[in-house]
Design an enzyme around this catalytic site. Sequence first.
Site, PDB file in Angstrom:
ATOM      1  N   HIS A   1       0.843  -1.197   0.000  1.00 37.47           N
ATOM      2  CA  HIS A   1       0.000   0.000   0.000  1.00 37.47           C
ATOM      3  C   HIS A   1       0.875   1.243   0.000  1.00 37.47           C
ATOM      4  CE1 HIS A   1       0.866  -1.189   4.132  1.00 37.47           C
ATOM      5  NE2 HIS A   1       0.897   0.108   4.413  1.00 37.47           N
TER       6      HIS A   1
ATOM      7  N   HIS B   1       0.837   5.332   1.253  1.00 39.17           N
ATOM      8  CA  HIS B   1       0.207   6.354   2.092  1.00 39.17           C
ATOM      9  C   HIS B   1       0.192   7.666   1.319  1.00 39.17           C
ATOM     10  CE1 HIS B   1       0.847   4.138   6.017  1.00 39.17           C
ATOM     11  NE2 HIS B   1       1.740   3.532   5.265  1.00 39.17           N
TER      12      HIS B   1
HETATM   13  P1  5GP Z   1       2.231   0.376   7.241  1.00 42.22           P
HETATM   14  O1  5GP Z   1       2.743   0.488   8.642  1.00 42.22           O
HETATM   15  O2  5GP Z   1       2.058  -1.078   6.895  1.00 42.22           O
HETATM   16  O3  5GP Z   1       2.976   1.157   6.221  1.00 42.22           O
HETATM   17  O4  5GP Z   1       0.813   1.071   7.237  1.00 42.22           O
HETATM   18  C1  5GP Z   1      -0.346   0.479   7.669  1.00 42.22           C
HETATM   19  C2  5GP Z   1      -1.360   1.585   7.853  1.00 42.22           C
HETATM   20  O5  5GP Z   1      -2.612   0.989   7.982  1.00 42.22           O
HETATM   21  C3  5GP Z   1      -1.113   2.453   9.087  1.00 42.22           C
HETATM   22  O6  5GP Z   1      -1.011   3.804   8.715  1.00 42.22           O
HETATM   23  C4  5GP Z   1      -2.324   2.174   9.966  1.00 42.22           C
HETATM   24  O7  5GP Z   1      -2.755   3.330  10.626  1.00 42.22           O
HETATM   25  C5  5GP Z   1      -3.344   1.687   8.964  1.00 42.22           C
HETATM   26  N1  5GP Z   1      -4.304   0.735   9.479  1.00 42.22           N
HETATM   27  C6  5GP Z   1      -4.069  -0.296  10.338  1.00 42.22           C
HETATM   28  N2  5GP Z   1      -5.207  -0.997  10.551  1.00 42.22           N
HETATM   29  C7  5GP Z   1      -6.161  -0.391   9.807  1.00 42.22           C
HETATM   30  C8  5GP Z   1      -7.556  -0.667   9.609  1.00 42.22           C
HETATM   31  O8  5GP Z   1      -8.139  -1.602  10.157  1.00 42.22           O
HETATM   32  N3  5GP Z   1      -8.229   0.161   8.771  1.00 42.22           N
HETATM   33  C9  5GP Z   1      -7.616   1.222   8.126  1.00 42.22           C
HETATM   34  N4  5GP Z   1      -8.376   1.967   7.327  1.00 42.22           N
HETATM   35  N5  5GP Z   1      -6.313   1.499   8.299  1.00 42.22           N
HETATM   36  C10 5GP Z   1      -5.596   0.700   9.120  1.00 42.22           C
END
Ligand code: 5GP
Length: 144
Positions: A107, A109
């Site tokens: 993903h 951001h």
């Molecule tokens: P990563 O740390 O993998 O780059 O980002 C994961 C993102 O997913 C984080 O910014 C976190 O806030 C978001 N996130 C985690 N769980 C959920 C969820 O259940 N729903 C949504 N919409 N975002 C989530």
Amino acid sequence: MSLTGAYDPDNIFAKIIRGEAPAVRIFEDDATLAFMDVFPQSEGHSLVVHKRSRARNLLEIEPDHLHELMDAVQRLARASAKALAPDAVLVSQFNGEAAGQTVFHLHFHVIPRWANRPLGRHAGGGMADRGRLEELAKKISAAA
Ligand code: 5GP
């Protein structure tokens, strides 16, 4: 989880894509889905995923899927800028736990930034109000 390993089909973003977990959606097509981050680092923090790819990170994704995903990233960044008028837009993406990745479905951001507002903690802040996320998603969606 390390940089290598198997894709978990029950990760939270896979559940959101399948409609098995709730999310505030912004836009989607056959290939991609944009939705609000529920623990936002900034007002309007959103995420975009490929719906069919099982890539856990940037290193694993097929080029055709990556092209579709990057088109959606640009669309989301442009729409966020138009809808929310930030001073800047941060686009970020993490590969592997040691880099800060917490959800292992690739993903990006899209994080609107304002010069006088500090960035919140990554994946560690408070949960946003759903009503507020719906308002923001409506504005971004209208600008997409
Ligand atoms: P990563 O740390 O993998 O780059 O980002 C994961 C993102 O997913 C984080 O910014 C976190 O806030 C978001 N996130 C985690 N769980 C959920 C969820 O259940 N729903 C949504 N919409 N975002 C989530």
